[in-house]
Structures are given as C-alpha cells and as structure tokens.
Design an enzyme around this catalytic site. Sequence first.
Site, PDB file in Angstrom:
ATOM      1  N   LYS A  81       0.858  -1.184   0.000  1.00 37.16           N
ATOM      2  CA  LYS A  81       0.000   0.000   0.000  1.00 37.16           C
ATOM      3  C   LYS A  81       0.895   1.233   0.000  1.00 37.16           C
ATOM      4  CE  LYS A  81      -4.589   0.476   0.386  1.00 37.16           C
ATOM      5  NZ  LYS A  81      -5.512  -0.308  -0.450  1.00 37.16           N
ATOM      6  N   THR A 119      -3.453  -5.520   0.869  1.00 39.04           N
ATOM      7  CA  THR A 119      -2.838  -4.199   1.011  1.00 39.04           C
ATOM      8  C   THR A 119      -3.639  -3.330   1.974  1.00 39.04           C
ATOM      9  OG1 THR A 119      -4.008  -3.279  -0.905  1.00 39.04           O
ATOM     10  CG2 THR A 119      -1.874  -4.325  -1.315  1.00 39.04           C
ATOM     11  N   ARG A 129      29.856  34.458  -8.410  1.00 40.62           N
ATOM     12  CA  ARG A 129      28.535  34.073  -8.882  1.00 40.62           C
ATOM     13  C   ARG A 129      27.667  33.575  -7.728  1.00 40.62           C
ATOM     14  NH1 ARG A 129      28.553  27.947 -11.506  1.00 40.62           N
ATOM     15  NH2 ARG A 129      29.603  26.914  -9.754  1.00 40.62           N
ATOM     16  N   GLN A 152      30.488  20.525  -7.866  1.00 38.91           N
ATOM     17  CA  GLN A 152      31.008  19.205  -7.506  1.00 38.91           C
ATOM     18  C   GLN A 152      31.875  19.275  -6.252  1.00 38.91           C
ATOM     19  OE1 GLN A 152      30.810  20.434 -10.591  1.00 38.91           O
ATOM     20  NE2 GLN A 152      30.640  18.823 -12.146  1.00 38.91           N
ATOM     21  N   HIS A 202      20.568  27.937 -11.870  1.00 37.53           N
ATOM     22  CA  HIS A 202      21.339  29.019 -12.487  1.00 37.53           C
ATOM     23  C   HIS A 202      20.707  30.390 -12.219  1.00 37.53           C
ATOM     24  CE1 HIS A 202      23.729  26.029 -14.467  1.00 37.53           C
ATOM     25  NE2 HIS A 202      22.695  25.538 -15.134  1.00 37.53           N
TER      26      HIS A 202
END
Length: 307
Positions: free
Chosen positions: A12, A57, A183, A231, A259
């Site tokens: 379920k 279920t 940035r 990264q 971005h």
Amino acid sequence: MPTILGQNQYGKAENRVVKITRDGDTHHIKDLNVSVALSGDMDDVHYSGSNANVLPTDTTKNTVFAFAKEHGIESAEQFGIHLARHFVSSQEPIHRARIRIEEYAWERIATSDGNSKFIGADEVKHSFARKGMETRVSQITYDGENWEVISGLKDLTVMNSTNSEFWGYVKDKYTTLKEAYDRILATDVSARWRYNWTSDEQRMPNWEKSYEQARKHMLHAFAETYSLSLQQTLYQMGSRIINSRSEIDEIRFSLPNNHHFLVDLEPFGLKNDNEVYFAADRPYGLIEATVLRDGVEPKIPVDMTNL
C-alpha cells in the site's frame, strides 16, 4: 515463448498518517507519508491468481495507522523498523519488507506580537504551520535477518550569494558561457545516506539526532566552502557528514545547479554590479555523486534520490 516471473512486490503506497502527541496543553505533530512494499513467496498469486499467501494491502494500511497508536512515532526510521519487522516476522510467505517514509515538518504559530519563534508564552501550543523547508525521507528494508536503513531529505533549497566561481573549463566552438569569478550558487538538495546498522545485535542509532546532525553538517559545509565548482561543494558536504557521523557510511547527492544569470541592464543605461539576476528554472545543470567512507562498497542505487 515460455515466460517466468521475475522480481515482484506489492503493498500500500502513500498512507498519510498524522500522530498528535498531547503533553498537557502542548501538542507535538508527526506527519508521515508511509509506503509499504512486500515480497516473498508470491509465485502462485501471479501464475494462478491464488491469494493464499497474500496479506491484503488494506491490512498493511490498517497496520500503519494501528502502529502509530500502539508504538507511537519516535522517528521515521524507528517507525519503519517496527513495521518492517512486523510484516516479515508475522507472515511466513513474506521474506522482505521495504518501508519508504516521507516526513513533513510543522512549526508552531506565534501569537500576533511574534516575539518568539520557539515554544513559549507567545505561541499557541496547539496550532502549527507547515515549514517551507525540506521533506525528510526514509527507506527501511528487512529480510528477517538483516536491516538496511537509508535516510535523507529532498527539496532543501540553499543559496550562497557569493564565494563561488566557475572558470578554467573546457571550451569548444559551441561554448558561449563566460567565466565567472563571483557568482550565485544555489541548489535544491536531494540527499540519501546509508546507515551501517544492519543487525539487531548492533546498537541502534539515535535516528532523530542523527538526522539533525547530518543536516547540520551538510548545511555548514555548503555555507563554509569557497566553491570553485558545485562538484567540490557536493564532496565537501558528503565528507563533512561521513567524518562527523560514525553511523553513516555512504551518502548520495543529486544537486541541480539553479542558475542565476546576470541581467544585461546596459540598454537601460544601468550598470549591473552583481546585483540583479535572472533565476532560470530550466534547463539546469545536474550534479550527482556518492561520497563513501574509505573501504566501504557503494550500495545506494543511483536512482535512489528519486525516492
């Protein structure tokens, strides 16, 4: 052409259970979305339609709600452990149970003077508002002997408005992106971490404390890393958790690069000194990686961050 039955499961999905704990006039909320998946000796129900080994279920749904009352909900992980153990140990045909849980956080509503964000005289002790923050998730798997607990979060939006650069990358004839030395770095963190608790013989982690600490170290690493790439930031976030929490051996991240592009204001006679940005929702860079304790084999599936 003859066929055979492959991997299968049933259960379920998305049982929404809200548990209110009343401590006098002060109430506490646990709000979970619980999905149960069971597998085992289920060949006959697929081949012949025999339900002799099938736990309905609807029964799994009822169990979720009953356990919220009987066992309470100390943490998403502990609740999932109770459920997984019950299904495997009480039903002989069931050999494996997987419990996936999303937890939705709530915070107390302050009175109109708004003097306190935390519980106190200035708050209504039984009124809450959903936090506009992350969703906590868990997956608990049990096969009658061994446990696997994977926890994490999704939709944790974070931003550094400076201390991020991106330059020195490969350029070819299709490259138009300009190098950036100051940035915005923003992402919606989706993270899953795997605990090294696998047996009832081991000491069980404090799930609530572990989640809070993992989240804290993740955020501290994001804020404190001077980033030359998303990264690099990802790796620092994972390393901080692994090095700080001995109960966690592996963590997988999926980080979209949200971005923010500087808007060209020159047509209006204005200089844009890193002040005005266009927040693009798509397309976006998508950075994904796993950080492991040295010597540990990876076990979190690549698509696990879609949980």
